[in-house]
Enzyme design. Sequence first.
Site, PDB file in Angstrom:
ATOM      1  NE  ARG A 113     -10.801   1.107   6.504  1.00  0.00           N
ATOM      2  CZ  ARG A 113     -11.015   1.903   5.466  1.00  0.00           C
ATOM      3  NH1 ARG A 113     -10.266   2.958   5.278  1.00  0.00           N
ATOM      4  NH2 ARG A 113     -11.989   1.646   4.605  1.00  0.00           N
ATOM      5  CB  THR A 130      -1.416   7.943  19.094  1.00  0.00           C
ATOM      6  OG1 THR A 130      -0.385   8.368  18.197  1.00  0.00           O
ATOM      7  CG2 THR A 130      -0.883   7.857  20.519  1.00  0.00           C
ATOM      8  CE1 TYR A 165      -3.925   2.185   0.789  1.00  0.00           C
ATOM      9  CE2 TYR A 165      -2.663   3.001   2.657  1.00  0.00           C
ATOM     10  CZ  TYR A 165      -3.763   3.091   1.825  1.00  0.00           C
ATOM     11  OH  TYR A 165      -4.696   4.084   2.028  1.00  0.00           O
ATOM     12  CG  ASN A 225     -12.461  -4.556  13.656  1.00  0.00           C
ATOM     13  OD1 ASN A 225     -13.224  -4.806  12.742  1.00  0.00           O
ATOM     14  ND2 ASN A 225     -11.267  -5.125  13.762  1.00  0.00           N
TER      15      ASN A 225
HETATM   16  P1  NAD Z   1     -12.823   1.564   0.523  1.00  0.00           P
HETATM   17  O1  NAD Z   1     -12.218   0.221   0.497  1.00  0.00           O
HETATM   18  O2  NAD Z   1     -14.109   1.753   1.235  1.00  0.00           O
HETATM   19  O3  NAD Z   1     -13.008   2.138  -0.960  1.00  0.00           O
HETATM   20  C1  NAD Z   1     -12.112   1.856  -2.007  1.00  0.00           C
HETATM   21  C2  NAD Z   1     -12.913   1.565  -3.266  1.00  0.00           C
HETATM   22  O4  NAD Z   1     -12.017   1.328  -4.354  1.00  0.00           O
HETATM   23  C3  NAD Z   1     -13.791   0.303  -3.127  1.00  0.00           C
HETATM   24  O5  NAD Z   1     -15.102   0.570  -3.562  1.00  0.00           O
HETATM   25  C4  NAD Z   1     -13.088  -0.714  -4.027  1.00  0.00           C
HETATM   26  O6  NAD Z   1     -13.958  -1.688  -4.547  1.00  0.00           O
HETATM   27  C5  NAD Z   1     -12.480   0.203  -5.083  1.00  0.00           C
HETATM   28  N1  NAD Z   1     -11.348  -0.400  -5.783  1.00  0.00           N
HETATM   29  C6  NAD Z   1     -10.224  -0.927  -5.233  1.00  0.00           C
HETATM   30  N2  NAD Z   1      -9.399  -1.410  -6.190  1.00  0.00           N
HETATM   31  C7  NAD Z   1     -10.028  -1.157  -7.370  1.00  0.00           C
HETATM   32  C8  NAD Z   1      -9.699  -1.416  -8.728  1.00  0.00           C
HETATM   33  N3  NAD Z   1      -8.567  -2.045  -9.068  1.00  0.00           N
HETATM   34  N4  NAD Z   1     -10.549  -1.002  -9.693  1.00  0.00           N
HETATM   35  C9  NAD Z   1     -11.702  -0.372  -9.378  1.00  0.00           C
HETATM   36  N5  NAD Z   1     -12.078  -0.120  -8.107  1.00  0.00           N
HETATM   37  C10 NAD Z   1     -11.259  -0.518  -7.119  1.00  0.00           C
HETATM   38  O7  NAD Z   1     -11.713   2.552   1.134  1.00  0.00           O
HETATM   39  P2  NAD Z   1     -11.822   4.100   1.518  1.00  0.00           P
HETATM   40  O8  NAD Z   1     -11.558   4.234   2.961  1.00  0.00           O
HETATM   41  O9  NAD Z   1     -13.051   4.709   0.947  1.00  0.00           O
HETATM   42  O10 NAD Z   1     -10.536   4.674   0.763  1.00  0.00           O
HETATM   43  C11 NAD Z   1     -10.664   5.383  -0.466  1.00  0.00           C
HETATM   44  C12 NAD Z   1      -9.325   5.995  -0.845  1.00  0.00           C
HETATM   45  O11 NAD Z   1      -8.882   6.876   0.192  1.00  0.00           O
HETATM   46  C13 NAD Z   1      -8.219   4.959  -1.047  1.00  0.00           C
HETATM   47  O12 NAD Z   1      -7.412   5.354  -2.146  1.00  0.00           O
HETATM   48  C14 NAD Z   1      -7.423   5.024   0.240  1.00  0.00           C
HETATM   49  O13 NAD Z   1      -6.090   4.699   0.027  1.00  0.00           O
HETATM   50  C15 NAD Z   1      -7.587   6.496   0.623  1.00  0.00           C
HETATM   51  N6  NAD Z   1      -7.423   6.697   2.071  1.00  0.00           N
HETATM   52  C16 NAD Z   1      -8.425   6.411   2.941  1.00  0.00           C
HETATM   53  C17 NAD Z   1      -8.218   6.593   4.312  1.00  0.00           C
HETATM   54  C18 NAD Z   1      -9.323   6.350   5.325  1.00  0.00           C
HETATM   55  O14 NAD Z   1      -9.072   6.544   6.531  1.00  0.00           O
HETATM   56  N7  NAD Z   1     -10.520   5.972   4.959  1.00  0.00           N
HETATM   57  C19 NAD Z   1      -6.992   7.054   4.775  1.00  0.00           C
HETATM   58  C20 NAD Z   1      -5.981   7.302   3.856  1.00  0.00           C
HETATM   59  C21 NAD Z   1      -6.212   7.146   2.495  1.00  0.00           C
HETATM   60  N1  UDP Z   2      -6.522  -1.988  15.927  1.00  0.00           N
HETATM   61  C1  UDP Z   2      -6.880  -2.619  17.104  1.00  0.00           C
HETATM   62  N2  UDP Z   2      -7.966  -3.467  17.085  1.00  0.00           N
HETATM   63  C2  UDP Z   2      -8.714  -3.691  15.962  1.00  0.00           C
HETATM   64  C3  UDP Z   2      -8.350  -3.031  14.768  1.00  0.00           C
HETATM   65  C4  UDP Z   2      -7.237  -2.182  14.783  1.00  0.00           C
HETATM   66  O1  UDP Z   2      -6.241  -2.440  18.146  1.00  0.00           O
HETATM   67  O2  UDP Z   2      -9.689  -4.465  16.045  1.00  0.00           O
HETATM   68  C5  UDP Z   2      -5.374  -1.049  15.942  1.00  0.00           C
HETATM   69  C6  UDP Z   2      -4.351  -1.271  14.832  1.00  0.00           C
HETATM   70  O3  UDP Z   2      -3.388  -2.239  15.217  1.00  0.00           O
HETATM   71  C7  UDP Z   2      -3.755   0.129  14.688  1.00  0.00           C
HETATM   72  C8  UDP Z   2      -4.941   1.051  14.986  1.00  0.00           C
HETATM   73  O4  UDP Z   2      -5.894   0.251  15.698  1.00  0.00           O
HETATM   74  O5  UDP Z   2      -2.747   0.341  15.661  1.00  0.00           O
HETATM   75  C9  UDP Z   2      -5.586   1.646  13.748  1.00  0.00           C
HETATM   76  O6  UDP Z   2      -5.859   0.597  12.860  1.00  0.00           O
HETATM   77  P1  UDP Z   2      -6.661   0.763  11.481  1.00  0.00           P
HETATM   78  O7  UDP Z   2      -6.745  -0.589  10.879  1.00  0.00           O
HETATM   79  O8  UDP Z   2      -7.952   1.472  11.698  1.00  0.00           O
HETATM   80  O9  UDP Z   2      -5.770   1.719  10.531  1.00  0.00           O
HETATM   81  P2  UDP Z   2      -4.247   2.236  10.463  1.00  0.00           P
HETATM   82  O10 UDP Z   2      -4.260   3.551  11.142  1.00  0.00           O
HETATM   83  O11 UDP Z   2      -3.336   1.261  11.153  1.00  0.00           O
HETATM   84  O12 UDP Z   2      -3.975   2.354   9.013  1.00  0.00           O
END
Ligand code: NAD
Ligand code: UDP
Length: 318
Positions: free
Chosen positions: A191, A215, A150, A195
């Site tokens: 996540r 954190t 990733y 959870n």
């Molecule tokens: P999510 O898994 O809910 O959404 C991702 C979407 O992308 C899904 O609908 C999945 O089916 C689609 N997808 C994945 N691979 C694909 C492919 N090869 N072709 C077409 N579709 C595809 O995740 P999210 O939390 O909504 O994350 C969305 C974006 O934001 C991602 O790029 C992720 O890296 C970024 N992001 C999210 C967070 C967060 O906390 N939610 C944090 C940092 C970055």
């Molecule tokens: N984590 C946890 N219990 C769970 C899921 C996650 O203790 O059931 C912890 C995980 O190890 C990390 C933090 O919570 O330290 C945040 O995890 P998440 O998967 O939400 O995303 P990250 O910030 O690690 O990308």
Amino acid sequence: MRVLLTGVAGFLGSHLADRLIAEGHSVIGLDNFITGNKENLDHLAGNDNFSFIRHDVANFIFVPGDIDYVVHFASPASPNPTSPLGYPNLPIQTLKAGALGTHNSLGVARAYKAKFLLASTSEIYGDPLEHPQKETYRGNVDPIGTRSVYDEAKRFAEALTMAYHRFHNIDTRIVRIFNTYGPRMRLDDGRVVPNFIQQALRGEPLTIYGDGTQTRSFCYVNDLIEGVYRLMMSDYHEPVNIGNPDEISICGLAELVNELIGNQAGTVIKLAKRLPSDPMKRQPDITRARTVLDWEPSITFREGLLATIPYFRQKLQL
Ligand code: NAD
Ligand code: UDP
């Protein structure tokens, strides 16, 4: 504008689609449902400003008609190896979505002379040695760790985006998203917020990985989408952190979720050690977002959790 939005069936993509449509734009959503959820799009069925293409971004993308903006959100996003939806279990797909998917999405932007925004991540900072993390920090990433599929794909995606900007003059933007939560997260993506909420709603102990002193800084989805939308409308090309600087330990999060839901079952240490490559701390420095976008989060963690819990309660029918 006519916006091509990849990852539209996901948590963030579906919220961004709603915002774009509410602002009067039309959205062509693209997704292959690898981690997304069709239900996130149900409410858009029949909307004249929304259409959908089922497609893998790792393959050449063809979109009929003109495109004004390409927004690339498609990628698995959960780091949890105990979930089948976690990217450690989708390693090749994750590398391809970040690398080939970004290449194909930038190709669409170039072909249509469209603007482009990349969803990057705080993960590009790895297990950070600088705290809080400014955009100028270059990160501490293990290139062969289980999270590297990733982290390195997103780092490549940023490099490719800047190359298209500098070499092909594409009008690009990069948002580095920090942990975001809210309705439409999948119950089973592993996540921490989904959870913990579902364990608390079921009256079970919350599973903490490691000792819970690690954190994170959690941002409510509406704040995040506001920041992303402002960046889309800006003409700023360097990466911008969007997240909530309010930092909390995972133990602190567990206590807060149990308190808000009234769960008496407490917490349990599930794994003796943290997950592999699990960052010890994470907090965005959002000075750049404040200065360039006049943006900062407005929703407290308590408020955001209270807005999220009913969604999971309904999904679990509890
Ligand atoms: P999510 O898994 O809910 O959404 C991702 C979407 O992308 C899904 O609908 C999945 O089916 C689609 N997808 C994945 N691979 C694909 C492919 N090869 N072709 C077409 N579709 C595809 O995740 P999210 O939390 O909504 O994350 C969305 C974006 O934001 C991602 O790029 C992720 O890296 C970024 N992001 C999210 C967070 C967060 O906390 N939610 C944090 C940092 C970055
Ligand atoms: N984590 C946890 N219990 C769970 C899921 C996650 O203790 O059931 C912890 C995980 O190890 C990390 C933090 O919570 O330290 C945040 O995890 P998440 O998967 O939400 O995303 P990250 O910030 O690690 O990308």
